[in-house]
Write a protein that holds these residues in place. Structure first.
Motif, short mmCIF file in Angstrom:
data_model
loop_
_atom_site.label_atom_id
_atom_site.label_comp_id
_atom_site.label_asym_id
_atom_site.label_seq_id
_atom_site.Cartn_x
_atom_site.Cartn_y
_atom_site.Cartn_z
N LYS A 304 0.85 -1.19 0.00
CA LYS A 304 0.00 0.00 0.00
C LYS A 304 0.87 1.23 0.00
O LYS A 304 2.04 1.18 0.43
N THR A 305 0.30 2.35 -0.42
CA THR A 305 1.04 3.60 -0.28
C THR A 305 0.92 4.05 1.17
O THR A 305 0.08 3.54 1.91
N ARG A 306 1.74 4.99 1.55
CA ARG A 306 1.70 5.51 2.93
C ARG A 306 0.33 6.07 3.24
O ARG A 306 -0.23 5.86 4.32
N GLU A 307 -0.25 6.81 2.25
CA GLU A 307 -1.55 7.44 2.46
C GLU A 307 -2.64 6.39 2.64
O GLU A 307 -3.47 6.49 3.54
N GLU A 308 -2.59 5.36 1.78
CA GLU A 308 -3.60 4.30 1.87
C GLU A 308 -3.54 3.61 3.24
O GLU A 308 -4.55 3.35 3.88
N SER A 309 -2.30 3.34 3.65
CA SER A 309 -2.11 2.67 4.92
C SER A 309 -2.62 3.55 6.07
O SER A 309 -3.27 3.06 7.00
N ALA A 310 -2.35 4.87 5.97
CA ALA A 310 -2.82 5.80 7.02
C ALA A 310 -4.33 5.81 7.09
O ALA A 310 -4.93 5.77 8.17
N VAL A 311 -4.99 5.86 5.89
CA VAL A 311 -6.46 5.89 5.87
C VAL A 311 -7.00 4.59 6.46
O VAL A 311 -7.94 4.60 7.26
N MET A 312 -6.34 3.47 6.11
CA MET A 312 -6.80 2.18 6.61
C MET A 312 -6.71 2.11 8.14
O MET A 312 -7.64 1.66 8.81
N GLN A 313 -5.58 2.60 8.62
CA GLN A 313 -5.38 2.59 10.07
C GLN A 313 -6.38 3.52 10.76
O GLN A 313 -6.97 3.19 11.79
#
Lengths: 458, 495
Positions: A304-313
């Motif tokens: 995942k991209t950093r942004e995607e991972s942040a949104v997921m978290q």
């Protein structure tokens, strides 16, 4: 003046004079006044300690950084702590202060729910917690008991002595006699109680430690008629039982049974009853659910991209907060069930009304939680706006992994302002319990009247 | 004794005769009186109801306890690496907390054994809904404290002054009737009736307890229950004697009653609360914020070890190849797909950081221990002031016998600390800090010799010895009040 009226005042005067001459009155008065004095002294000491241990939201924010600046991504990870303001009216109604959490953790990323933490500024768990001697305790528990000792032989005692027969052989209507007896006991108990309350207030005011504003005085004034309303229930009950029994020893035993039931059994049984009527799932089950949701959100198996991972978290955190909030709602529902059950006792109705009037207790706690939730949103908006100020390419996601590590000025952080409940609002919220106190009065009055009208005075 | 004067015989009552007569009269009198029946019925109903509710609550807690034990075991067995081993232990709720809940509800009952923190006593209840703590739960001890003290007073308040008012006392004491026999007879009669009422109430409670399928009462529990019953009778006797003293000092039952209820309110309600709040003022303890700051300084220094290591050796990402590193808690780490250099890196890291954490844990514990011993001292002082009230002495003796007092909690946490020490020794003895399995997931863990948590309960004689002090206060109060009533009655004007 009509004859009935003059007779009524005559009875009241005689009753008061009779009561005051007895040693019993002296003992009761000294107990009440002594209690109010002890309560005042204890409260001043307690209040000093509470204010010493109080840390304002401003000073807590100031402690975040010595330089006055800190990275935004770091700020997002440190929860803000908010301590409940010290209420000067706790001497009237303590509202379960020893039990309710007084420090709250507000997570900036608006995803966690507002958490209550058990941070008790003066807690010593090895010492058994008992209720603080506040007005509600003194009046609700002890003065009601003393009312019984003052009036248990109002009719049965006079019957034993033979004076009741004499009294009623005159042309006195029975209801006049009943009202006269009521007013006699009421005014007799009012004398030491009012003196006690005044002494208590004098100690608190002149200590200089407790600041009382205009609204506080208004709130105190509103509690006073509540205490009258509450005590009158016990006076009617006492008169009713006294006219049901033929000797005073029987009256006192019956009255003590009623008193124990009304002031100890029913108010305490509320909690136990609620557990069976409305049971909650185990805390561990909720913790497991939350962990599962968070684990899923944190897993970095997929690319995942950093942004995607942040949104997921972040979404995981929101979902977990949802589970916790739902559980908290269930806790409050269970509490509401317990309180409804406890309201079968006049003491609970009196206690809840006094709590609402003085802005203490669970009502104040839930109001504070709501305000803190709004504050948490405010902090979230602040983080986003600050990110736009300090970051070159703001992402607009409140999560430390994507927020800027540039410093921002901590003086800009919004400060939590606790809004005390308005007096009129408190009065409105107390309507249910006030109504209940009226109902208790009506029921006990008619029961006493009915019982006395049928009383065989021979 | 028979004395003959001028041909007439006159029988003087002997001590034993008077005692027997008064005793029989008192017992039948009390048993016939409505106040005895009323209060006994009230106490039986109250004890049965609150025991039923407390048994239900205990059953629920026991179920939760067993579930928690299973979960903790499963958690331990599912550990993939040694660094994530964090066993949890549970406080076994004493079955007799149904008699007296004590302070058990003010402590958390689950302890996680961390390597980097010595188990310290956690406050706050572990119950599902902390808001229900707004409703105090009555236990048998509370009922005895309130109802039987009142019954004691209500039986005794007119025992002398009432007879004087009726004129029967004058009749009774004519001739050479020994006053001591009358007083002893009255006391024995009263206390037998009180004890019977209490036994009926407590028996009702026991029946409710025995009706539960999950509640198991072994020989130690029966020993404790016997002690509890004995203390309850001694407690009620204090109030009966207080009522007698008042009765021999007054000449009108209404006055006796007023005085009795005044002292009851003072001893049972007012004094415990005043002393508990006032006592805390005598031993001031600095605010938690000060302690937190001291602890935080140690935490920063101790947990700085990892930062230090990274500063000296760089981050693992720069060392070699690894597919996944998962951190669990402060010091647990799970590594998958690491090459030899990364493995070596983590072994060196563990060898450097773990001992530092352990030492920091000891330093933090020293600070916490200092605070906890201050709080314990404060509690002891407050209790010694509060024990002037027989109600509080009784509560204290009851909680010791029911294993629900503060010392029982201290004991459990001591065992939890001992358990942590055993785990650390196990880790060192098996050289686990040097093993790749500390962080590397490969097959099941060898758990041979992993220590089991045990918490030895206090034996009945040990508890009895501790309960001697509050129990002794009650016995002393009995002796004092009996002497007072004896002296007062000898000089009582029966006219």
């Amino acid at each position: 003046m009509r004859q009935g009226d003059s007779m009524f005042f005559h009875i009241v005067r005689k009753e008061i004079a009779d009561h005051i001459r007895k040693l019993r009155f002296l003992l009761i008065s000294s107990t009440i006044i002594l209690l109010f004095i002890i309560a005042g002294i204890l409260y001043v000491a307690e209040y000093r300690l509470m204010t010493d241990n109080y840390l304002s939201p401003e000073s807590r924010i100031g402690r975040l950084s010595r330089t006055g600046e800190m990275p935004l991504a770091l700020f997002e990870q440190i929860p803000l702590m908010v301590q409940e303001k010290t209420n000067p009216l706790w001497f009237c109604s303590d509202g379960g202060r020893a039990v309710l959490p007084n420090v709250f953790r507000v997570d900036q990323n608006r995803n966690y729910d507002v958490q209550t933490t058990y941070y008790k500024t003066m807690d010593n768990p090895w010492i058994k917690m008992l209720d603080f001697i506040d007005w509600v305790f003194i009046i609700g528990f002890l003065v009601s008991f003393l009312v019984i000792t003052l009036g248990y032989d109002a009719f049965s005692g006079e019957k034993e002595d033979g004076t009741l027969r004499l009294l009623l052989s005159n042309d006195i209507p029975r209801h006049t006699l009943l009202f006269g007896k009521f007013a006699g006991i009421f005014l007799t108990i009012l004398i030491p109680m009012t003196i006690g309350q005044i002494v208590n207030l004098l100690i608190i005011t002149f200590s200089g430690a407790v600041p009382l504003g205009h609204t506080d005085w208004l709130r105190i004034a509103s509690v006073v008629p509540l205490t009258w309303l509450y005590l009158s229930v016990f006076i009617w009950i006492t008169l009713g039982i006294s006219s049901l029994t033929n000797n005073s020893a029987m009256s006192i035993v019956f009255l003590l049974v009623i008193w124990v039931t009304a002031t100890i059994i029913i108010p305490d049984a509320g909690g136990l009853a609620a557990r069976y009527v409305y049971s909650l799932p185990r805390k561990e089950m909720i913790d497991e659910k939350v962990t599962a949701v968070l684990d899923e959100a944190m897993s970095n198996e997929r690319k995942k991209t950093r942004e995607e991972s942040a949104v997921m978290q972040r979404d995981g955190l929101i979902k977990a907060a949802g589970i916790r909030t739902e559980y908290q709602h269930m806790k409050f529902t269970q509490l509401a069930v317990a309180r409804s059950f406890a309201r079968l006792s006049p003491l609970s109705a009196f206690r809840y009304a006094a709590e609402t009037m003085t802005a203490t207790g669970i009502g104040n706690h839930t109001r504070l939680l709501l305000q803190l939730k709004r504050y948490r949103d405010e902090i979230g908006d602040f983080i986003l706006s600050e990110e736009r100020n300090i970051s070159e390419n703001p992402v607009g996601i409140i999560h430390y992994s994507v927020l800027s590590w540039n410093n921002f000025d901590i003086a800009k952080i919004p400060v939590f302002k606790e809004q005390p409940i308005r007096f009129a609002e408190g009065l409105f919220n107390a309507i249910l319990d006030l109504g209940l106190l009226f109902v208790f009065n009506m029921v006990s009055f008619f029961a006493a009247l009915f019982s006395f009208l049928r009383y065989d005075v021979r | 004794m028979v004395i003959s004067t001028r041909g007439q015989t006159m029988e003087y009552p002997t001590f034993a005769n008077v005692f027997r007569t008064v005793l029989t009269k008192e017992i039948t009198g009390y048993l016939r009186s409505s106040r005895f029946a009323c209060i006994t019925v009230l106490s039986v109903a109250m004890i049965a109801l609150c025991t039923f509710l407390n048994v239900k609550s205990y059953e629920e807690k026991l179920n939760n306890y067993n579930l928690a034990l299973r979960e903790h075991r499963a958690e331990l067995e599912s550990a993939e690496v040694y660094s994530t081993l964090r066993p949890k232990v549970e406080f076994p709720l004493p079955v007799l907390s149904i008699l007296n809940k004590g302070v058990t509800g003010q402590f958390q009952t689950t302890v996680t054994i961390d390597r980097e923190r010595v188990p310290e006593i956690q406050t706050g209840s572990d119950v599902d809904n902390e808001y229900l703590a707004l409703f105090s739960t009555l236990d048998i001890s509370d009922v005895v404290t309130i109802v039987f003290s009142l019954l004691g007073l209500l039986l005794a308040f007119d025992s002398i002054s009432g007879e004087k008012r009726n004129g029967t006392l004058k009749l009774m004491l004519t001739g050479k009737t020994p006053r001591t026999a009358v007083l002893l007879g009255k006391y024995a009669g009263g206390i037998i009736v009180l004890a019977v009422a209490q036994l009926i109430g407590l028996f009702a409670g026991l029946l409710v307890m025995l009706s539960s399928d999950v509640l198991v009462l072994g020989p130690p529990e029966w020993g404790r229950i016997a002690g509890f019953v004995a203390v309850s009778v001694i407690y009620a006797s204090v109030f009966f004697l207080l009522g007698m003293v008042i009765s021999t000092k007054t000449h009108h039952p209404a006055t006796s009653l007023a005085f009795s209820l005044f002292f009851w309110a003072l001893l049972v309600i007012v004094w415990p609360r005043t002393a508990l709040f006032l006592g805390r003022r005598f031993v001031a303890i600095s605010s938690p914020a000060v302690w937190e700051e001291r602890i935080n300084t140690e935490i920063m220094q101790g947990y700085g070890a990892l930062g230090e290591f990274i500063k000296q050796n760089g981050n693992y990402t720069g060392v070699g190849k690894v597919s996944r590193v998962q951190f669990n808690g402060r010091t647990g780490v799970k590594v998958t797909g690491a090459d030899e250099t990364v493995e070596n890196y983590f072994i060196r890291c563990t060898e450097y950081t773990e001992p530092t954490y352990w030492k920091a844990a000891d330093r933090i514990w020293n600070i916490i221990e200092e605070r906890q011993s201050q709080l314990n001292q404060q509690a002891k002082l407050v209790y010694s002031i509060t024990c002037i009230s027989p109600a509080f002495s009784y509560e204290e003796a009851g909680s010791i016998l029911s294993e629900s007092d503060g010392e029982t909690m201290n004991r459990f946490w001591r065992y939890a600390r001992e358990y942590r020490r055993m785990i650390l020794t196990w880790i060192t003895d098996n050289n686990l800090l040097q093993s790749p399995k500390w962080f590397k997931t490969e097959g099941p863990l060898a758990m041979d010799g992993f220590p089991e948590f045990t918490c030895r309960r206090e034996t009945v004689p040990e508890s009895m010895t501790r309960a001697l002090l509050p129990g002794g206060i009650l016995i002393f109060a009995n002796i004092l009040l009996f002497t007072a009533s004896y002296v007062a009655f000898l000089s009582y004007d029966v006219r």
